[in-house]
Enzyme design. Structure first.
Site, PDB file in Angstrom:
ATOM      1  N   CYS A 240     -26.178 -21.141  -4.559  1.00 26.37           N
ATOM      2  CA  CYS A 240     -24.805 -21.600  -4.810  1.00 26.37           C
ATOM      3  C   CYS A 240     -24.071 -20.660  -5.758  1.00 26.37           C
ATOM      4  CB  CYS A 240     -24.815 -23.010  -5.394  1.00 26.37           C
ATOM      5  SG  CYS A 240     -25.140 -24.305  -4.181  1.00 26.37           S
TER       6      CYS A 240
ATOM      7  N   CYS B 268     -41.019   0.451 -15.636  1.00 26.04           N
ATOM      8  CA  CYS B 268     -41.376  -0.930 -15.324  1.00 26.04           C
ATOM      9  C   CYS B 268     -40.669  -1.863 -16.293  1.00 26.04           C
ATOM     10  CB  CYS B 268     -42.891  -1.128 -15.405  1.00 26.04           C
ATOM     11  SG  CYS B 268     -43.568  -0.899 -17.056  1.00 26.04           S
TER      12      CYS B 268
END
Length: 262
Positions: A87, A108
């Site tokens: 949404c 990372c």
């Protein structure tokens, strides 16, 4: 009371057998699980879990920690009642960008166990409040480790959500709410009864505005924001003349004799 909670750290197996996990994953055969917990580490996996839960109408809680490991959040998603993950998606998902292309080689994400521990603790606490029905269950609770800030909010579902199953769940929830009987709350004023009224105190009708103005005196010109507590009423324009007794040369005995003859 037996409670079944499904904890997901990977979405791949869940998508393949979501019906088995959710619809028949409870301790009682043929019963759905009470709650699904998402602990995955990327948006693609979250969207996969969101799609499956919207299709099944499964309530789930999503959690995550940012790449720099100094913030995180948890989110309770009830299909049709609250906003699903699609949404109000993040920019990566909204723009249909493959998040794999955003990661640089050799770099990372940061790992800070304390932040992850805090977010995990908040998630478990919210799960206990939801399942055991105590306290206030958070629909969304964030955590900012840099400022020790915990923002919280609740989001309604998006009627134009990209997930068709989410829109379908919204219609089901609207019908469910409409079918519930409306409870009319009527407030009854309690009559105040005084058992003893030694001083004869009675309540009378309120003084009209004209009477109040007549009983008040002129209000001085004051700066803005300053008011007077009370005013002094004007003196009567036509005061009653004081009655006087004319002097008399009669003695006290003569005056008393006249009073007896009246």
């Amino acid at each position: 009371m037996l409670i079944a909670v499904l904890v997901l750290c990977s979405a791949s197996n869940f998508m393949q057998t979501s019906d088995t996990y959710c619809s028949n994953g409870a301790l009682e055969e043929g019963k759905p699980v009470d709650l699904v917990l998402s602990c995955v580490d990327n948006f693609e996996a979250r969207m996969a879990i969101n799609t499956a839960c919207n299709e099944l109408g499964q309530i789930w809680m999503e959690s995550g920690v940012s790449e720099n490991a100094v913030s995180g959040h948890i989110q309770l998603i009830i299909p049709g009642e609250s906003a699903c993950f699609a949404c109000a998606p993040p920019l990566v998902v909204a723009a249909n960008i493959d998040e794999k292309t955003l990661k640089r080689e050799g770099v990372c994400a940061a790992s800070l166990p304390t932040t992850m521990g805090v977010v995990a603790g908040i998630l478990v606490q919210n799960v206990l409040k939801y399942l055991l029905n105590f306290g206030t269950v958070s629909y969304y609770l964030g955590y900012n480790a840099m400022q020790d800030f915990f923002p919280t909010m609740a989001m309604k579902p998006n009627p134009q959500c990209s997930d068709q199953n989410c829109r379908k769940q919204q219609e089901i929830y609207k019908k469910k709410v409409a079918a519930q009987p409306k409870q009319e709350v009527t407030e009854q004023e309690e009559e105040i009864v005084h058992e003893d009224n030694d001083w004869g105190i009675e309540l009378v009708s309120e003084i009209s505005e004209d009477e109040l103005k007549a009983a008040s005196g002129p209000v001085p010109d004051l700066p803005e924001g300053i008011t007077v507590a009370y005013t002094i009423p004007n003196k009567a324009e036509n005061p009653v003349a004081e009655e006087t007794v004319a002097e008399s040369e009669e003695s006290l005995e003569e005056l008393m004799a006249k009073m007896r003859n009246l």
